[in-house]
Scaffold this motif. Sequence first.
Motif, mmCIF file in Angstrom:
data_model
loop_
_atom_site.group_PDB
_atom_site.id
_atom_site.type_symbol
_atom_site.label_atom_id
_atom_site.label_comp_id
_atom_site.label_asym_id
_atom_site.label_seq_id
_atom_site.Cartn_x
_atom_site.Cartn_y
_atom_site.Cartn_z
ATOM 1 N N GLU A 99 0.824 -1.199 0.000
ATOM 2 C CA GLU A 99 0.000 0.000 0.000
ATOM 3 C C GLU A 99 0.860 1.251 0.000
ATOM 4 O OE1 GLU A 99 -3.965 1.752 2.180
ATOM 5 O OE2 GLU A 99 -2.653 0.432 3.315
ATOM 6 N N GLY A 100 0.511 2.177 -0.878
ATOM 7 C CA GLY A 100 1.217 3.453 -0.940
ATOM 8 C C GLY A 100 0.702 4.406 0.124
ATOM 9 N N SER A 101 1.306 5.583 0.174
ATOM 10 C CA SER A 101 0.914 6.566 1.185
ATOM 11 C C SER A 101 0.298 7.808 0.566
ATOM 12 C CB SER A 101 2.137 6.967 2.016
ATOM 13 O OG SER A 101 3.144 7.504 1.174
ATOM 14 N N GLY A 102 0.069 7.781 -0.754
ATOM 15 C CA GLY A 102 -0.487 8.942 -1.432
ATOM 16 C C GLY A 102 -1.995 8.993 -1.376
ATOM 17 N N GLU A 103 -2.551 9.907 -2.164
ATOM 18 C CA GLU A 103 -3.998 10.080 -2.193
ATOM 19 C C GLU A 103 -4.690 8.878 -2.826
ATOM 20 O OE1 GLU A 103 -5.547 12.875 -5.376
ATOM 21 O OE2 GLU A 103 -3.404 13.328 -5.489
ATOM 22 N N VAL A 104 -5.951 8.699 -2.506
ATOM 23 C CA VAL A 104 -6.758 7.620 -3.079
ATOM 24 C C VAL A 104 -7.112 7.995 -4.519
ATOM 25 C CG1 VAL A 104 -8.940 6.370 -2.908
ATOM 26 C CG2 VAL A 104 -7.648 6.905 -0.842
ATOM 27 N N VAL A 105 -7.005 7.024 -5.419
ATOM 28 C CA VAL A 105 -7.263 7.256 -6.841
ATOM 29 C C VAL A 105 -8.766 7.183 -7.119
ATOM 30 C CG1 VAL A 105 -6.828 6.442 -9.183
ATOM 31 C CG2 VAL A 105 -5.031 6.223 -7.438
ATOM 32 N N PRO A 106 -9.369 8.302 -7.576
ATOM 33 C CA PRO A 106 -10.785 8.251 -7.939
ATOM 34 C C PRO A 106 -10.972 7.474 -9.241
ATOM 35 C CG PRO A 106 -9.923 10.514 -8.119
ATOM 36 C CD PRO A 106 -8.794 9.636 -7.688
ATOM 37 N N ASP A 107 -12.175 6.962 -9.471
ATOM 38 C CA ASP A 107 -12.388 6.126 -10.655
ATOM 39 C C ASP A 107 -12.448 6.901 -11.961
ATOM 40 O OD1 ASP A 107 -14.881 7.264 -10.325
ATOM 41 O OD2 ASP A 107 -15.951 5.368 -10.156
ATOM 42 N N THR A 108 -12.382 8.232 -11.891
ATOM 43 C CA THR A 108 -12.356 9.059 -13.102
ATOM 44 C C THR A 108 -10.996 9.717 -13.325
ATOM 45 O OG1 THR A 108 -13.166 10.932 -11.827
ATOM 46 C CG2 THR A 108 -14.824 9.569 -12.958
ATOM 47 N N ALA A 109 -9.993 9.308 -12.569
ATOM 48 C CA ALA A 109 -8.679 9.957 -12.611
ATOM 49 C C ALA A 109 -7.894 9.590 -13.862
ATOM 50 C CB ALA A 109 -7.866 9.561 -11.385
ATOM 51 N N THR A 110 -6.897 10.405 -14.134
ATOM 52 C CA THR A 110 -5.839 10.060 -15.080
ATOM 53 C C THR A 110 -4.654 9.671 -14.217
ATOM 54 O OG1 THR A 110 -6.636 11.514 -16.824
ATOM 55 C CG2 THR A 110 -4.282 10.954 -16.860
ATOM 56 N N VAL A 111 -4.074 8.512 -14.490
ATOM 57 C CA VAL A 111 -2.988 8.002 -13.669
ATOM 58 C C VAL A 111 -1.742 7.759 -14.501
ATOM 59 C CG1 VAL A 111 -4.503 6.926 -11.963
ATOM 60 C CG2 VAL A 111 -3.777 5.619 -13.963
ATOM 61 N N SER A 112 -0.631 7.701 -13.822
ATOM 62 C CA SER A 112 0.644 7.310 -14.414
ATOM 63 C C SER A 112 1.077 6.060 -13.679
ATOM 64 C CB SER A 112 1.667 8.434 -14.240
ATOM 65 O OG SER A 112 2.899 8.071 -14.820
ATOM 66 N N VAL A 113 1.382 4.984 -14.422
ATOM 67 C CA VAL A 113 1.738 3.712 -13.796
ATOM 68 C C VAL A 113 2.933 3.062 -14.475
ATOM 69 C CG1 VAL A 113 -0.647 3.212 -13.090
ATOM 70 C CG2 VAL A 113 0.209 2.295 -15.232
ATOM 71 N N CYS A 114 3.625 2.241 -13.703
ATOM 72 C CA CYS A 114 4.587 1.280 -14.223
ATOM 73 C C CYS A 114 3.851 -0.058 -14.163
ATOM 74 C CB CYS A 114 5.839 1.216 -13.353
ATOM 75 S SG CYS A 114 6.814 2.736 -13.333
ATOM 76 N N TYR A 115 3.966 -0.897 -15.175
ATOM 77 C CA TYR A 115 3.189 -2.125 -15.221
ATOM 78 C C TYR A 115 3.880 -3.203 -16.052
ATOM 79 C CZ TYR A 115 2.479 -0.786 -19.959
ATOM 80 O OH TYR A 115 2.727 -0.442 -21.259
ATOM 81 N N VAL A 116 3.455 -4.437 -15.829
ATOM 82 C CA VAL A 116 3.806 -5.552 -16.700
ATOM 83 C C VAL A 116 2.555 -6.381 -16.880
ATOM 84 C CG1 VAL A 116 4.608 -7.043 -14.800
ATOM 85 C CG2 VAL A 116 5.414 -7.466 -17.137
ATOM 86 N N GLY A 117 2.319 -6.866 -18.099
ATOM 87 C CA GLY A 117 1.163 -7.698 -18.397
ATOM 88 C C GLY A 117 1.606 -9.053 -18.911
ATOM 89 N N VAL A 118 0.988 -10.111 -18.383
ATOM 90 C CA VAL A 118 1.337 -11.487 -18.742
ATOM 91 C C VAL A 118 0.060 -12.221 -19.133
ATOM 92 C CG1 VAL A 118 2.334 -13.657 -17.885
ATOM 93 C CG2 VAL A 118 3.312 -11.466 -17.168
ATOM 94 N N ASP A 119 0.120 -13.001 -20.210
ATOM 95 C CA ASP A 119 -1.025 -13.787 -20.657
ATOM 96 C C ASP A 119 -1.058 -15.107 -19.892
ATOM 97 O OD1 ASP A 119 -2.856 -15.423 -22.131
ATOM 98 O OD2 ASP A 119 -2.510 -14.167 -23.894
#
Length: 196
Positions: A99-119
């Motif tokens: 868990e991070g310590s920043g603000e809660v992300v609203p469901d209409t937000a624009t976010v910046s993420v690092c990610y990996v996707g696996v099938d």
Amino acid sequence: MTPVNIRRVVLPVAVASLTIGLAACGSDSGSDSAASSSTSAASPSCPSAAPAADAKPDWTLRGTTGSVDVVASTSTTAPAVTVTTPFAVEQTQVHTLREGSGEVVPDTATVSVCYVGVDGRDGKTFDSSYSGGTPVQFPLDRVVVGFKKAIAGQKVGSSVAVAMNPEDGYPNGNPAAGINKGDSLVFELTIVSVDG
């Protein structure tokens, strides 16, 4: 195995072409007029170093078939997602790895993420901003349902894993990304920042 940078392949089709163009809530249709994903010059980088060989999974999930182990990313290492194939889930599962310590992300937000996707079908990485080193920015109202479920309501700075059923990902597949109809997908992501 070399990850495929799907953002380049599908960019014209999806606004937030994060991971194979997760836009349009799982729809295969898109718009050539969609904006490209963007990052700020001041954005932090996504770490690319592999986790320690003896790193223990932060999350293990047994699916209806197969299983997945996820080692969370850190400030200096990328995550590791190991899949016993074929992996599938009937219901999308979200797990907060850290868990991070920043603000809660609203469901209409624009976010910046690092990610990996696996099938889950073959255990192959189909896209990763960790390998590219740069977070991706996108609005949550332009991504597939499972990705929005993983991010909305989390705190900035959180690392999250999601095992996504086909209905919350690509019900009809995404051939450009090598995703077949009926494939379950697994993501590890870190929420870097939020805007709105």
